[in-house]
Scaffold this active site. Structure first.
Site, mmCIF file in Angstrom:
data_model
loop_
_atom_site.group_PDB
_atom_site.id
_atom_site.type_symbol
_atom_site.label_atom_id
_atom_site.label_comp_id
_atom_site.label_asym_id
_atom_site.label_seq_id
_atom_site.Cartn_x
_atom_site.Cartn_y
_atom_site.Cartn_z
ATOM 1 N N GLN A 691 5.195 3.997 -6.218
ATOM 2 C CA GLN A 691 5.301 4.099 -4.756
ATOM 3 C C GLN A 691 4.439 5.235 -4.230
ATOM 4 O OE1 GLN A 691 6.690 1.492 -2.985
ATOM 5 N NE2 GLN A 691 6.535 0.912 -5.127
ATOM 6 N N HIS A 694 0.952 4.402 -2.884
ATOM 7 C CA HIS A 694 0.716 3.627 -1.666
ATOM 8 C C HIS A 694 -0.082 4.400 -0.633
ATOM 9 C CE1 HIS A 694 2.341 -0.343 -1.895
ATOM 10 N NE2 HIS A 694 3.355 0.107 -2.605
ATOM 11 N N GLU A 760 14.210 3.243 0.970
ATOM 12 C CA GLU A 760 13.720 1.858 1.034
ATOM 13 C C GLU A 760 14.002 1.168 -0.313
ATOM 14 O OE1 GLU A 760 9.500 1.506 0.921
ATOM 15 O OE2 GLU A 760 9.513 -0.567 1.598
ATOM 16 N N HIS A 761 13.623 1.848 -1.404
ATOM 17 C CA HIS A 761 13.912 1.329 -2.740
ATOM 18 C C HIS A 761 14.797 2.308 -3.471
ATOM 19 C CE1 HIS A 761 9.696 0.006 -1.865
ATOM 20 N NE2 HIS A 761 10.278 -1.158 -2.088
ATOM 21 N N ASP A 794 8.239 -5.793 -5.691
ATOM 22 C CA ASP A 794 7.072 -5.811 -4.801
ATOM 23 C C ASP A 794 6.340 -7.146 -4.868
ATOM 24 O OD1 ASP A 794 7.398 -3.349 -3.749
ATOM 25 O OD2 ASP A 794 5.926 -2.329 -5.022
HETATM 26 N N1 LIG Z 1 7.998 -0.816 4.176
HETATM 27 C C1 LIG Z 1 7.422 -1.870 3.667
HETATM 28 O O1 LIG Z 1 8.071 -2.865 3.427
HETATM 29 C C2 LIG Z 1 5.967 -1.873 3.385
HETATM 30 C C3 LIG Z 1 5.332 -2.934 2.689
HETATM 31 C C4 LIG Z 1 3.935 -2.894 2.511
HETATM 32 C C5 LIG Z 1 3.211 -1.815 3.019
HETATM 33 N N2 LIG Z 1 3.871 -0.805 3.654
HETATM 34 C C6 LIG Z 1 3.200 0.321 4.272
HETATM 35 O O2 LIG Z 1 2.380 -0.206 5.298
HETATM 36 C C7 LIG Z 1 1.378 0.747 5.570
HETATM 37 C C8 LIG Z 1 0.048 0.030 5.721
HETATM 38 O O3 LIG Z 1 -0.821 0.874 6.404
HETATM 39 P P1 LIG Z 1 -2.397 0.729 6.342
HETATM 40 O O4 LIG Z 1 -2.984 1.829 7.165
HETATM 41 O O5 LIG Z 1 -2.802 0.603 4.933
HETATM 42 O O6 LIG Z 1 -2.733 -0.679 6.987
HETATM 43 P P2 LIG Z 1 -2.408 -1.318 8.392
HETATM 44 O O7 LIG Z 1 -2.950 -2.717 8.327
HETATM 45 O O8 LIG Z 1 -0.986 -1.159 8.767
HETATM 46 O O9 LIG Z 1 -3.271 -0.489 9.430
HETATM 47 C C9 LIG Z 1 -4.647 -0.627 9.562
HETATM 48 C C10 LIG Z 1 -4.980 -0.670 11.030
HETATM 49 O O10 LIG Z 1 -4.604 0.553 11.665
HETATM 50 C C11 LIG Z 1 -5.385 0.692 12.839
HETATM 51 N N3 LIG Z 1 -5.821 2.071 12.961
HETATM 52 C C12 LIG Z 1 -6.244 2.884 11.966
HETATM 53 N N4 LIG Z 1 -6.606 4.075 12.493
HETATM 54 C C13 LIG Z 1 -6.412 3.993 13.835
HETATM 55 C C14 LIG Z 1 -6.605 4.896 14.931
HETATM 56 N N5 LIG Z 1 -7.040 6.126 14.716
HETATM 57 N N6 LIG Z 1 -6.304 4.479 16.174
HETATM 58 C C15 LIG Z 1 -5.816 3.220 16.388
HETATM 59 N N7 LIG Z 1 -5.625 2.321 15.387
HETATM 60 C C16 LIG Z 1 -5.922 2.716 14.136
HETATM 61 C C17 LIG Z 1 -6.573 -0.213 12.710
HETATM 62 O O11 LIG Z 1 -6.480 -1.203 13.684
HETATM 63 C C18 LIG Z 1 -6.439 -0.840 11.336
HETATM 64 O O12 LIG Z 1 -6.722 -2.218 11.380
HETATM 65 C C19 LIG Z 1 1.395 1.758 4.428
HETATM 66 O O13 LIG Z 1 1.987 2.944 4.906
HETATM 67 C C20 LIG Z 1 2.278 1.089 3.366
HETATM 68 O O14 LIG Z 1 2.972 2.022 2.575
HETATM 69 C C21 LIG Z 1 5.196 -0.824 3.860
HETATM 70 N N1 LIG Z 2 6.125 -1.263 -2.183
HETATM 71 C C1 LIG Z 2 5.577 -1.764 -0.937
HETATM 72 C C2 LIG Z 2 6.559 -1.578 0.187
HETATM 73 O O1 LIG Z 2 7.794 -2.009 -0.057
HETATM 74 C C3 LIG Z 2 5.142 -3.201 -1.041
HETATM 75 C C4 LIG Z 2 3.995 -3.467 -1.937
HETATM 76 C C5 LIG Z 2 3.005 -4.340 -1.764
HETATM 77 N N2 LIG Z 2 2.173 -4.281 -2.812
HETATM 78 C C6 LIG Z 2 2.652 -3.383 -3.661
HETATM 79 N N3 LIG Z 2 3.766 -2.863 -3.109
HETATM 80 ZN ZN LIG Z 3 4.710 -1.065 -3.792
#
Ligand SMILES: NC(=O)c1ccc[n+]([C@@H]2O[C@H](COP(=O)([O-])OP(=O)(O)OC[C@H]3O[C@@H](n4cnc5c(N)ncnc54)[C@H](O)[C@@H]3O)[C@@H](O)[C@H]2O)c1
Ligand SMILES: N[C@H](CO)Cc1c[nH]c[nH+]1
Ligand SMILES: [Zn+2]
Length: 866
Positions: A691, A694, A760-761, A794
């Site tokens: 985790q 990520h 969360e987990h 996941d």
């Molecule tokens: N809780 C869950 O179940 C779960 C599952 C999978 C992923 N996640 C989390 O989701 C998150 C994914 O985030 P990510 O950033 O990789 O992808 P994301 O797709 O959520 O965000 C990317 C987008 O953010 C926007 N962005 C970036 N900088 C910006 C700015 N300065 N101003 C305005 N918009 C902006 C852009 O439009 C870009 O397309 C991670 O924190 C990951 O840990 C959570």
């Molecule tokens: N652990 C993440 C949030 O629950 C989900 C994920 C996607 N790919 C790998 N991990």
């Molecule tokens: Zn994960």
């Protein structure tokens, strides 16, 4: 390292944060065309200034008067941030001896005798008042001492034109306040046009007074020779384009007729002030012949960049470069392969051959990410100004592979760098320990606070204009943000509609198999969540029922910023399909070449999605909430994302005009692991790291029950060792920095902390893990026993990975089948049923003084009695 000023004067502006807001005088673009800025720093936190420098350091050279700063560290921080020269009090000079000519003294006033304080590093005289000083004597003195560079800064209200003349006479560099200058010739009274200062400074040996001007592209390649006049330079600065003086036709706006225009990047003057240089971004070609510049076509690396850019725009069928642009994994593999071949090359010919290959693939990566050769050169230049040197150690896995010692195990001195999140340092990756027998609950609470997020107000201020823009301008706005954030400038439509072309889901057999296996497990688990309609006779003749119906149109957000997550497409798409949602819209940020990951297309195809929105962030959320010309409006938006995505979901769900709901706040991933002495240290470390990798905003927590020092040490050793071997080691380093180990004595104590944290987990690596599940009150998803790594959840076990974070597991469930349906209730009464319940209804309606409610029953009872 000495700086050569691009122009024979320096422009001074307010402290950096004010620079963006300059209303009068020169704006940022104009200042950057001149190449240098002089800042007077007022005491206060340096963060803003450093952030500003980081953003603009490559645009112009910053000079600082730091006499008002008290801390030596702050001065060093500025030098490290790229300051070309800082001016300090003369008595401080010895403290900064190691920085050579980048630190010079300041003396105040115009007394010529102060020239004695000069050093070989130059001198700045501030508050130079030509009305008070013996100018002639000063000039003589300055000349005789041959101080270079000598900077002079006038007192407020000085006549700048006269001041420039004095500076020229004593070979000094005048520092001119931007508020006294203008690039808009003839438009601002009382201000000195920059073009006039330049024309005063250059020495033309031509009768017409024109100055030869070399025009170069951003990579420094000479495109041709032209001439400039005061007027043409004024026009160039005003329009920020290439404007010159044709000897036959007067003012020449380059490209006005051919369309081959130029964006002005920088103006500079040569060492003896008899030639100008214009650095421009050239559209099309410079030369009137079929060649890019008057000295011929581009060669070498600039030529390669040109070819790559044109392939990115449109590539001939079968182009290998185009294949590289669309296949991240292939490009990654080629870069690694070529890097290895270069390392192994022995003869000079082989080294040249392999280096060329590596440069080709590296530049392909850069162009694909929207990075230019000029950006790379700027980054190189900026690095050369840093004073805090890195150790240059190889990263963990590379060092290990090659058997290299790092600074911690060798004798190299420890690094000075503070950029821990970016640059690998050999520091041990370890979580802070909190022993509950020694710390109080308040201290633990503070340590368990999730990494700070930007304030919701800041985020709202960022996403609100994006949402408004998408509502107003639809597809056009969505595309413009995708071009900006994803750098996918070639994308012309924000939507890909089903049926999705087979060529967009070409995948290796093993990936298809893995997706199919996971799909089936997730389908089974979610299908089992289907509820039968419920029917209860609450009183004789009074029947209440509940049944569910799918939400018709759902928008599924699949994150794609820091990592592409096709598994999230499965976790959202499969239950939507099982629930029977009619319209499934998937949104995910595209790659820089405008394409979408084939795994996501394949999942979209399998779950029967109607379209894929090629956008991320607030723009994708807004497009699905309100609909655009090509994006279908949905009734509910689900899926995790970063702070921008989460805030946008919250915003649209509160807008009654949108008529859209959301699932829950699912932010940065997190895990809490509870372990006893039976737990395997290697397993524990791998779960924590899975985790932590990520994102730097992820948090992982280990609660260790009654472990001794050796057992704790074994876990910590594993965390460090495994982390150092990960490709995302620097992200892990960031997240581990705010992660902790808590030492407790009993399972009950551990569960109390876990329930309060609401992870969360939750992973239970305990002897009797199954029994402990009874004590779990708050958690998104639980992983039981040593054989259940969190990553099975996941991807493939069948449970959902879209879960509440940030402690919201106290009140929210993770995504499940119910997230995709509405529950509808019904009542069905017989006449006897109404007789039985009617009295209670009428009495309560009477209490609430709602007579029509009461009458609706009474009228029926009267009817029965007739
Ligand atoms: N809780 C869950 O179940 C779960 C599952 C999978 C992923 N996640 C989390 O989701 C998150 C994914 O985030 P990510 O950033 O990789 O992808 P994301 O797709 O959520 O965000 C990317 C987008 O953010 C926007 N962005 C970036 N900088 C910006 C700015 N300065 N101003 C305005 N918009 C902006 C852009 O439009 C870009 O397309 C991670 O924190 C990951 O840990 C959570
Ligand atoms: N652990 C993440 C949030 O629950 C989900 C994920 C996607 N790919 C790998 N991990
Ligand atoms: Zn994960």
């Amino acid at each position: 390292m000495e700086t050569t000023l691009p122009l024979p004067f320096l422009v001074s502006v307010a402290v950096p944060p004010g620079l963006n807001g300059i209303k009068e005088g020169l704006n940022r673009e104009e200042v950057s065309c001149l190449g240098c800025v002089f800042f007077e720093i007022t005491p206060g936190p340096l963060e803003k200034i450093l952030r500003f420098l980081k953003r603009h350091n490559t645009e112009f050279q910053p000079f600082f008067d730091v006499t008002r700063l008290d801390s030596k560290d702050d001065v060093i921080t500025l030098l490290d941030g790229g300051a070309r020269k800082v001016f300090v009090e003369p008595e401080q000079l010895s403290e900064f001896a190691e920085f050579g000519s980048r630190v010079a003294p300041v003396v105040s006033g115009s007394n010529a005798s102060q020239l004695a304080s000069a050093t070989e590093h130059g001198l700045l005289i501030t508050d130079f008042d030509q009305t008070k000083c013996e100018v002639a004597q000063f000039i003589e003195e300055a000349k005789s001492k041959k101080i270079t560079p000598l900077f002079i800064k006038p007192v407020a209200g000085t006549d700048l034109e006269h001041f420039i003349d004095i500076a020229a006479q004593c070979n000094a560099i005048p520092i001119l306040p931007s508020t006294g200058l203008t690039s808009k010739e003839g438009q601002q009274e009382g201000k000195l046009p920059v073009s006039k200062i330049l024309a005063k400074s250059w020495k033309s040996d031509r009768q017409d007074g024109l100055i030869p001007t070399v025009v170069c592209d951003e990579n420094g390649v000479a495109l041709g020779l032209v001439y400039s006049s005061e007027e043409s330079v004024g026009e160039a600065l005003k329009t920020q384009t290439g404007v010159y003086q044709s000897r036959k036709r007067g003012l020449w706006y380059k490209g006005a007729t051919s369309g081959d225009t130029q964006e002005l990047i920088r103006i500079s003057m040569d060492c003896d002030n008899d030639a100008l240089k214009f650095v421009v971004k050239q559209t099309g070609r410079f030369c009137h012949l079929e060649q890019s510049g008057c000295f011929g076509d581009l060669k070498g690396i600039p030529k390669l960049e040109q070819t790559l850019l044109s392939r990115k725009q449109s590539a001939p069928a079968g182009s290998y470069t185009a294949r590289l642009f669309s296949d991240e994994k292939l490009l990654r593999a080629k870069i690694m392969e070529e890097a290895e071949e270069l390392c192994d090359a022995k003869t000079p010919q082989d080294v040249a051959f392999e280096a060329a290959d590596l440069i080709y693939f590296a530049l392909t990566k850069a162009v694909s990410a929207g990075v230019t050769l000029a950006d790379i050169e700027k980054s190189l230049d900026a690095k050369s100004w840093k004073v805090k040197r890195r150790t240059g150690d190889a990263k963990g896995k590379w060092a290990e592979k090659e058997g290299i010692k790092t600074a911690t195990n060798g004798s190299t001195p420890a690094p000075l760098t503070t950029e821990a999140a970016k640059e690998p340092t050999p520091e041990r990756i370890t979580m802070r320990r909190y022993d509950m027998s020694q710390v109080g609950a308040a201290e633990l609470d503070a340590a368990l606070k999730r990494p700070s997020q930007k304030s919701s107000e800041t985020i709202m201020n960022i996403i609100k204009p994006i949402i408004d823009d998408v509502r107003k301008n639809g597809d056009k706005a969505v595309l413009s943000y995708t071009h900006k954030f994803e750098k996918a400038t070639s994308l012309t439509s924000p939507v890909l509609r089903a049926p999705f072309p087979q060529e967009l889901m070409q995948l290796p057999g093993e990936t298809i198999k893995a997706i199919d296996v996971s799909f089936e497990n997730i389908r089974k688990f979610h299908a089992a969540q289907k509820e039968k309609p419920l029917q209860v006779e609450t009183m004789p003749g009074v029947v209440c029922s509940r049944f569910s119906r799918p939400i018709e149109a759902v928008g599924l957000y699949v994150p794609g910023g820091t990592a592409v997550l096709p598994s999230t497409a499965l976790m959202l798409g499969v239950p939507a399909m099982v629930a029977g949602c009619h319209n499934i819209v998937i949104a995910s940020p595209p790659r820089a070449d405008g394409s979408i990951t084939p795994e996501i297309v394949y999942v979209a195809h399998k779950v029967g999605a109607e379209s894929i929105v090629l956008a991320g962030g607030a723009q994708a959320v807004a497009a699905m909430a309100y609909g655009t010309e090509s994006v279908s409006k949905v009734d509910k938006i689900l899926g995790p994302g970063n702070q921008f995505v989460t805030a946008a979901k919250m915003y649209v769900s509160n807008d009654t005009n949108a008529g859209v709901s959301i699932d829950m706040p699912a932010g940065p991933s997190e895990v809490l692991v509870i372990a006893d002495k039976d737990a395997n240290p290697a397993f524990l470390a791998s779960d924590l790291l899975s985790q932590a990798e990520h994102g730097v905003d992820s948090q992982v927590v280990l609660i260790a029950i009654d472990l001794n020092e050796d057992q704790l040490q074994a876990i910590e050793d594993e965390v460090h060792k495994q982390a150092m071997a990960l490709p995302r080691v620097e992200i892990v380093r960031g997240s581990i920095a705010h992660s902790i180990t808590v030492l407790v004595k009993t399972v009950e104590e551990a569960m109390k902390i876990s329930n309060q944290y609401a992870p969360e987990h939750l992973i239970l690596q305990l002897k009797d893990a199954e029994k402990v599940v009874d004590l779990v009150m708050n958690a998104g998803s639980v992983f039981i026993g040593g054989w259940t790594p969190e990553s099975v959840g996941d991807y493939s076990a069948g449970v959902n990975h879209s879960l509440p974070t940030y402690g919201y597991a106290k009140q929210y469930s993770g995504v499940n089948l119910a997230s995709f349906v509405k529950h509808i209730t019904s009542s069905n009464l017989t006449a006897q049923g109404l007789r039985n319940v009617g009295e209670a209804v009428m009495q309560l309606a009477k209490v609430e003084e709602l007579e029509a409610h009461r009458r609706a029953v009474e009228i029926r009872l009267e009817h029965m009695n007739r």
